[in-house]
Design a protein around this motif. Structure first.
Motif, PDB file in Angstrom:
ATOM      1  N   ASN A 309      49.950  25.091  23.653  1.00  0.00           N
ATOM      2  CA  ASN A 309      48.619  25.128  23.607  1.00  0.00           C
ATOM      3  C   ASN A 309      48.088  26.111  22.335  1.00  0.00           C
ATOM      4  OD1 ASN A 309      47.760  23.370  25.587  1.00  0.00           O
ATOM      5  ND2 ASN A 309      48.544  24.938  26.856  1.00  0.00           N
ATOM      6  N   TRP A 310      49.202  26.170  21.178  1.00  0.00           N
ATOM      7  CA  TRP A 310      48.935  27.113  20.309  1.00  0.00           C
ATOM      8  C   TRP A 310      47.631  26.678  19.378  1.00  0.00           C
ATOM      9  CZ3 TRP A 310      48.596  27.084  14.962  1.00  0.00           C
ATOM     10  CH2 TRP A 310      48.401  28.109  14.329  1.00  0.00           C
ATOM     11  N   THR A 311      46.990  27.882  19.042  1.00  0.00           N
ATOM     12  CA  THR A 311      45.866  27.922  17.993  1.00  0.00           C
ATOM     13  C   THR A 311      45.742  28.984  17.250  1.00  0.00           C
ATOM     14  OG1 THR A 311      44.337  28.694  19.586  1.00  0.00           O
ATOM     15  CG2 THR A 311      44.407  26.293  19.638  1.00  0.00           C
ATOM     16  N   PRO A 312      45.176  28.949  16.094  1.00  0.00           N
ATOM     17  CA  PRO A 312      44.942  30.353  15.400  1.00  0.00           C
ATOM     18  C   PRO A 312      44.370  31.348  16.240  1.00  0.00           C
ATOM     19  CG  PRO A 312      44.670  28.657  13.997  1.00  0.00           C
ATOM     20  CD  PRO A 312      44.919  27.858  15.483  1.00  0.00           C
ATOM     21  N   GLU A 313      43.224  30.868  17.182  1.00  0.00           N
ATOM     22  CA  GLU A 313      42.544  32.018  17.884  1.00  0.00           C
ATOM     23  C   GLU A 313      43.579  32.393  18.830  1.00  0.00           C
ATOM     24  OE1 GLU A 313      40.063  29.181  15.706  1.00  0.00           O
ATOM     25  OE2 GLU A 313      41.643  28.881  17.424  1.00  0.00           O
ATOM     26  N   LEU A 314      44.424  31.921  19.473  1.00  0.00           N
ATOM     27  CA  LEU A 314      45.271  32.330  20.562  1.00  0.00           C
ATOM     28  C   LEU A 314      46.163  33.368  19.839  1.00  0.00           C
ATOM     29  CD1 LEU A 314      46.615  32.279  23.425  1.00  0.00           C
ATOM     30  CD2 LEU A 314      48.141  30.438  22.469  1.00  0.00           C
ATOM     31  N   SER A 315      46.776  32.792  18.655  1.00  0.00           N
ATOM     32  CA  SER A 315      47.653  34.057  17.994  1.00  0.00           C
ATOM     33  C   SER A 315      46.681  35.254  17.678  1.00  0.00           C
ATOM     34  CB  SER A 315      47.986  33.483  16.493  1.00  0.00           C
ATOM     35  OG  SER A 315      49.016  34.256  16.148  1.00  0.00           O
ATOM     36  N   GLN A 316      45.400  35.143  17.198  1.00  0.00           N
ATOM     37  CA  GLN A 316      44.681  36.311  16.893  1.00  0.00           C
ATOM     38  C   GLN A 316      44.399  37.131  18.209  1.00  0.00           C
ATOM     39  OE1 GLN A 316      40.883  35.599  15.367  1.00  0.00           O
ATOM     40  NE2 GLN A 316      40.314  37.801  15.336  1.00  0.00           N
ATOM     41  N   GLN A 317      44.170  36.525  19.386  1.00  0.00           N
ATOM     42  CA  GLN A 317      44.071  37.256  20.556  1.00  0.00           C
ATOM     43  C   GLN A 317      45.312  37.839  21.151  1.00  0.00           C
ATOM     44  OE1 GLN A 317      42.832  34.593  23.690  1.00  0.00           O
ATOM     45  NE2 GLN A 317      42.438  36.105  25.268  1.00  0.00           N
ATOM     46  N   ILE A 318      46.338  37.364  20.954  1.00  0.00           N
ATOM     47  CA  ILE A 318      47.886  37.968  21.304  1.00  0.00           C
ATOM     48  C   ILE A 318      48.028  39.226  20.291  1.00  0.00           C
ATOM     49  CG2 ILE A 318      50.302  37.697  21.023  1.00  0.00           C
ATOM     50  CD1 ILE A 318      50.022  34.793  22.180  1.00  0.00           C
ATOM     51  N   ASN A 319      47.557  38.894  18.947  1.00  0.00           N
ATOM     52  CA  ASN A 319      47.937  40.210  17.903  1.00  0.00           C
ATOM     53  C   ASN A 319      47.200  41.267  18.397  1.00  0.00           C
ATOM     54  OD1 ASN A 319      49.916  38.700  16.749  1.00  0.00           O
ATOM     55  ND2 ASN A 319      48.670  37.915  15.300  1.00  0.00           N
ATOM     56  N   GLU A 320      45.849  41.043  18.628  1.00  0.00           N
ATOM     57  CA  GLU A 320      44.789  41.979  18.896  1.00  0.00           C
ATOM     58  C   GLU A 320      45.354  43.112  20.159  1.00  0.00           C
ATOM     59  OE1 GLU A 320      41.157  40.324  19.176  1.00  0.00           O
ATOM     60  OE2 GLU A 320      40.961  40.371  17.063  1.00  0.00           O
ATOM     61  N   LEU A 321      45.933  42.095  21.377  1.00  0.00           N
ATOM     62  CA  LEU A 321      46.121  42.708  22.435  1.00  0.00           C
ATOM     63  C   LEU A 321      47.526  43.602  22.405  1.00  0.00           C
ATOM     64  CD1 LEU A 321      45.239  42.987  25.458  1.00  0.00           C
ATOM     65  CD2 LEU A 321      46.631  41.030  26.015  1.00  0.00           C
ATOM     66  N   GLN A 322      48.532  43.000  21.526  1.00  0.00           N
ATOM     67  CA  GLN A 322      49.797  43.595  20.988  1.00  0.00           C
ATOM     68  C   GLN A 322      49.499  44.936  20.526  1.00  0.00           C
ATOM     69  OE1 GLN A 322      51.998  41.005  18.938  1.00  0.00           O
ATOM     70  NE2 GLN A 322      53.179  40.157  20.662  1.00  0.00           N
ATOM     71  N   ALA A 323      48.681  44.768  19.579  1.00  0.00           N
ATOM     72  CA  ALA A 323      48.389  46.216  18.824  1.00  0.00           C
ATOM     73  C   ALA A 323      47.438  47.232  19.492  1.00  0.00           C
ATOM     74  CB  ALA A 323      47.347  45.794  17.736  1.00  0.00           C
ATOM     75  N   GLY A 324      46.467  46.611  20.881  1.00  0.00           N
ATOM     76  CA  GLY A 324      46.098  47.822  21.521  1.00  0.00           C
ATOM     77  C   GLY A 324      47.091  48.325  22.408  1.00  0.00           C
ATOM     78  N   ASN A 325      48.115  47.514  22.963  1.00  0.00           N
ATOM     79  CA  ASN A 325      49.084  48.169  23.772  1.00  0.00           C
ATOM     80  C   ASN A 325      50.066  49.038  23.188  1.00  0.00           C
ATOM     81  OD1 ASN A 325      48.749  47.814  26.626  1.00  0.00           O
ATOM     82  ND2 ASN A 325      50.642  46.387  26.781  1.00  0.00           N
ATOM     83  N   SER A 326      50.427  48.653  21.965  1.00  0.00           N
ATOM     84  CA  SER A 326      51.187  49.678  21.274  1.00  0.00           C
ATOM     85  C   SER A 326      50.488  50.830  21.107  1.00  0.00           C
ATOM     86  CB  SER A 326      51.359  48.923  19.795  1.00  0.00           C
ATOM     87  OG  SER A 326      52.299  47.926  19.914  1.00  0.00           O
ATOM     88  N   GLN A 327      49.300  50.999  20.810  1.00  0.00           N
ATOM     89  CA  GLN A 327      48.515  52.331  20.539  1.00  0.00           C
ATOM     90  C   GLN A 327      48.382  52.832  21.879  1.00  0.00           C
ATOM     91  OE1 GLN A 327      47.384  53.450  17.541  1.00  0.00           O
ATOM     92  NE2 GLN A 327      47.362  55.250  19.069  1.00  0.00           N
ATOM     93  N   ILE A 328      48.239  52.182  23.000  1.00  0.00           N
ATOM     94  CA  ILE A 328      48.465  52.972  24.395  1.00  0.00           C
ATOM     95  C   ILE A 328      49.777  53.614  24.363  1.00  0.00           C
ATOM     96  CG2 ILE A 328      48.679  52.629  26.953  1.00  0.00           C
ATOM     97  CD1 ILE A 328      46.266  50.534  26.595  1.00  0.00           C
ATOM     98  N   ALA A 329      50.702  52.993  24.219  1.00  0.00           N
ATOM     99  CA  ALA A 329      52.130  53.453  24.297  1.00  0.00           C
ATOM    100  C   ALA A 329      52.403  54.574  23.598  1.00  0.00           C
ATOM    101  CB  ALA A 329      53.052  52.571  23.973  1.00  0.00           C
ATOM    102  N   GLU A 330      51.844  54.513  22.259  1.00  0.00           N
ATOM    103  CA  GLU A 330      51.863  55.870  21.284  1.00  0.00           C
ATOM    104  C   GLU A 330      51.259  57.082  21.753  1.00  0.00           C
ATOM    105  OE1 GLU A 330      50.786  54.607  17.206  1.00  0.00           O
ATOM    106  OE2 GLU A 330      52.211  53.142  17.116  1.00  0.00           O
ATOM    107  N   ASP A 331      49.966  56.667  22.430  1.00  0.00           N
ATOM    108  CA  ASP A 331      49.218  57.719  23.007  1.00  0.00           C
ATOM    109  C   ASP A 331      49.747  58.395  24.213  1.00  0.00           C
ATOM    110  OD1 ASP A 331      47.213  57.147  21.307  1.00  0.00           O
ATOM    111  OD2 ASP A 331      45.988  55.935  22.632  1.00  0.00           O
ATOM    112  N   ILE A 332      50.475  57.501  25.038  1.00  0.00           N
ATOM    113  CA  ILE A 332      51.217  58.101  26.127  1.00  0.00           C
ATOM    114  C   ILE A 332      52.407  58.995  25.658  1.00  0.00           C
ATOM    115  CG2 ILE A 332      52.783  57.250  28.102  1.00  0.00           C
ATOM    116  CD1 ILE A 332      51.174  54.617  28.321  1.00  0.00           C
TER     117      ILE A 332
END
Length: 696
Positions: A309-332
């Motif tokens: 069920n890939w869509t450009p919107e799905l990809s954007q959602q994944i990328n934003e969540l990945q970036a947010g989690n990467s930032q949390i990991a860096e903060d920790i």
């Protein structure tokens, strides 16, 4: 051979079967759904039986559409069960129907699967024919994720037939699409294949760059894997780490090779902490960890949508969540260095690691570079010390023979009636020590620290025997184990002149009465000052409340180290039994705050066997949890030891420590007489010291 991307099995949704009875249609759909479930759970033999039943119904209805779907599933499962010719037969039947009805998406998926089977059975030209038929269809239907799959597979075949430039052309077309659709696991596979092509055409730096990127991605992915998915993922991606380490060794970069493998070793331990939801004492840090875990659960659900069920919107959602989690990991990692290892996917500089190796200690880490088709089978023996850079010796090995020796020797160690174990002691010395014994001697170490992984974790290195000098390794050096080299945990500089001990033993009421454990607890407090609690007074509250006040924790309680629990003890995995049936989960040990603890002794543990290695647990993982809680070292048993010998060894160990010996030397001296007198190693070798081997 380069690695192909696996075929994508389409989700079979509810279909409408014309001119059929509702009962037959429902039964057919139920069988298809069950076959799909078994396929997803990688149960090919069960799926084949289910789908055969479905095929008979589809043919009797008749339903050519249902028949085609079932043939597609049978093709996949016959291939997984090692029957490629049968798989091709079913795939060809399926693709004919999809072509007749112009079902382009499934036609392309089946063509790609046929190409994969032909590649697997060594017919690359046939594989190319079918992959190249699939590619324009996938572009026609704008299926970007599967377009990347077919591009990757064409590149892999060109690599097989010795056309590296063509291979790079297709792989490098696949890579940006992988990133576009946020298919990180397959992005790592494509980077891996690009790395192998560059390696084979003599461009090692480009190969290393791509392999490092691939390994970093796989570490990031596995941090959030559920336990049921972990083993398959590790099997599929082990090649990346092995190929990278092997190439770095061949390029004479032992420091870089060691730090990448060391990162993977540390990640095994951090991974286990994630799997069992190990807690930390700092509430703000735990809050961020919980937030990271919650985001990763959301990411897993989104990743599952990419294939179908890939869509450009799905990809954007994944990328934003990945970036947010990467930032949390860096903060920790930045704010709470004590838990930074749980999230690090970039290796520490070796200089930083070496600073935390104790003076006089030589660290040895054997690494098995085996069972990867793209890498010659070998064993690499790394040596690292505080004052010298890494040294590595790589020698060829027969993986099945070596594994057989390990497995047989472990079984011999656990059986006090076994004979002829001395031959395996000698063989393992020749594999693991002989190639580097001159280098060890040149270092003149005060003690050896072993970082063992895989099945090597379950073999006491002290028992290895040098038949040229007629000595066990323990007769040459004190030996202890390390979970890893921590770049953040500082070596303890202040010594404790009069350590205090808190001991527990034989908690009651219990199905088991172990008076020897009571004696053990009493005897420890006769050597050191402290407190012991036995029977009904060996309570969990005392352990939780009093542990931080003592330098030594000695637990002669029943403890379960088994990944699936210990039904015979009535305990779940990683549980310690206390009085009145109360238990403590070792996953919560970080909440106690053991920063003053020099040593934890787990003499009542019910140990793990080699078969649990796939779960990532075992004594080393348990020791890692205690280290994260603040403890310097752990003593535990590799198998159920004989009580009287264990009591003698532990008593002499404590006496030796009281006289000022280091922990490693104290344990060595407590065992040395048994080894020199030829006592079976079942009795004297199971207790191992994991962690700091220095003084209290």
């Amino acid at each position: 051979m380069l690695v192909a991307t696996p075929a994508i099995f389409p989700i079979l949704t509810q279909r409408s079967y014309a001119q059929t009875s509702q009962t037959q249609a429902a039964q057919l759909q139920q069988l298809i759904d069950l076959g799909l479930q078994q396929t997803q759970q990688r149960q090919p033999l069960q799926a084949i039986e289910t789908l055969k039943q479905a095929l008979a119904i589809a043919q009797s209805i008749p339903s050519r559409e249902g028949e085609a779907f079932v043939n597609l599933g049978l093709g996949l499962n016959y291939n997984r069960s090692g029957q490629p010719q049968a798989a091709l037969n079913f795939y060809h039947q399926a693709v004919r129907y999809f072509q007749e009805v112009n079902e382009r998406i499934l036609e392309a998926a089946t063509l790609n699967s046929i190409g994969g089977v032909y590649r697997q059975i060594g017919q690359p030209q046939e594989a190319l024919t079918y992959f190249q038929q699939a590619l324009p269809i996938r572009r026609e239907v704008s299926d970007r994720a599967t377009e990347a799959t077919t591009l990757h597979n064409i590149g892999a075949v060109y690599g097989d037939i010795g056309k590296p430039q063509e291979a790079l052309t297709y792989l490098q077309q696949a890579l940006p699409i992988r990133r576009e659709v946020s298919d990180r696991a397959r992005e790592a596979a494509t980077l891996y294949n690009i790395g192998l092509v560059y390696r084979d055409i003599g461009e090692p730096q480009k190969a290393i760059d791509n392999l490092e990127k691939a390994l970093k991605i796989t570490l990031e992915i596995r941090a959030g894997l559920a336990q049921e998915n972990r083993q398959q993922f590790l099997q599929n991606n082990r090649a990346i780490s092995v190929a990278l380490v092997d190439l770095l060794i061949d390029e004479n970069r032992p420091d870089q090779a060691f730090k990448w493998h060391h990162l993977a070793t540390t990640f095994d331990l951090a991974d286990y902490s994630h799997l069992i939801d190990a807690q930390v004492i700092n509430p703000p840090a735990q809050k961020l960890i919980d937030q990271w875990n919650e985001n990763h659960e959301r990411l897993k659900l989104l990743y599952a949508e990419v294939d179908n069920n890939w869509t450009p919107e799905l990809s954007q959602q994944i990328n934003e969540l990945q970036a947010g989690n990467s930032q949390i990991a860096e903060d920790i990692a930045r704010q709470y260095p004590e838990v930074a290892e749980l999230f690090e996917t970039t290796p520490q500089d070796l200089e930083n690691l070496r600073e935390n190796i104790a003076p006089g200690t030589l660290v040895i880490q054997p690494v098995l570079l085996t069972n990867i088709s793209e890498v010659p089978d070998a064993i690499a023996l790394f040596m690292v010390s505080r004052d010298q850079k890494a040294i590595v010796k790589k020698t060829p090995i027969n993986p099945s023979e070596f594994d057989g020796i390990l497995t047989e020797y472990r079984a011999q160690l656990e059986n006090h009636n076994s004979e002829n174990f001395d031959r395996n002691q000698e063989l393992l010395y020749d594999y693991l020590i002989r190639p580097i014994e001159a280098d060890i001697a040149a270092h003149s170490p005060e003690k050896l620290a072993i970082i063992a992984t895989g099945k090597l974790r379950y073999i006491p290195f002290k028992t290895l025997y040098d038949n040229q000098r007629n000595q066990h390794l323990i007769e040459k050096y004190p030996i202890h184990y390390l979970t890893r080299i921590s770049a953040r945990r500082q070596l303890r500089t202040n010594t404790t002149s009069s350590p205090r001990v808190l001991a527990f033993g034989n908690p009651q009421p219990s199905p088991f009465d172990t008076p020897g454990a009571e004696q053990e607890a009493r005897q420890v407090t006769e050597i050191f000052s402290g407190e012991y609690w036995v029977r009904e007074e060996a309570t969990r509250d005392r352990f939780q409340n009093d542990s931080p006040r003592f330098n030594i924790l000695h637990l002669a309680n029943p403890i379960c180290f088994q990944a699936n629990g210990c039904p015979g003890l009535g305990l779940g995995a990683n549980q310690i039994l206390f009085a009145h049936g109360e238990t403590f989960n070792i996953a919560d040990i970080g909440l106690l705050g053991l920063n003053q603890t020099n040593l934890v002794v787990l003499s009542g543990g019910f140990p793990t066997g080699m078969e649990t290695e796939s779960e990532g647990g075992g004594l080393v993982a348990i020791a890692y949890l205690f280290e994260r809680a603040g403890a310097d070292a752990v003593i535990a048993s590799l198998w159920n030891a004989e009580d009287n010998t264990t009591l003698l060894i532990m008593t002499e160990f404590y006496e030796n420590v009281k006289q000022g010996m280091t922990k490693a030397e104290a344990l060595r001296q407590a065992k040395l007489t048994f080894a020199q007198e030829g006592i079976h190693p079942f009795y004297w070798s199971p207790l191992i010291l994991i962690g700091d081997g220095g003084s209290f």
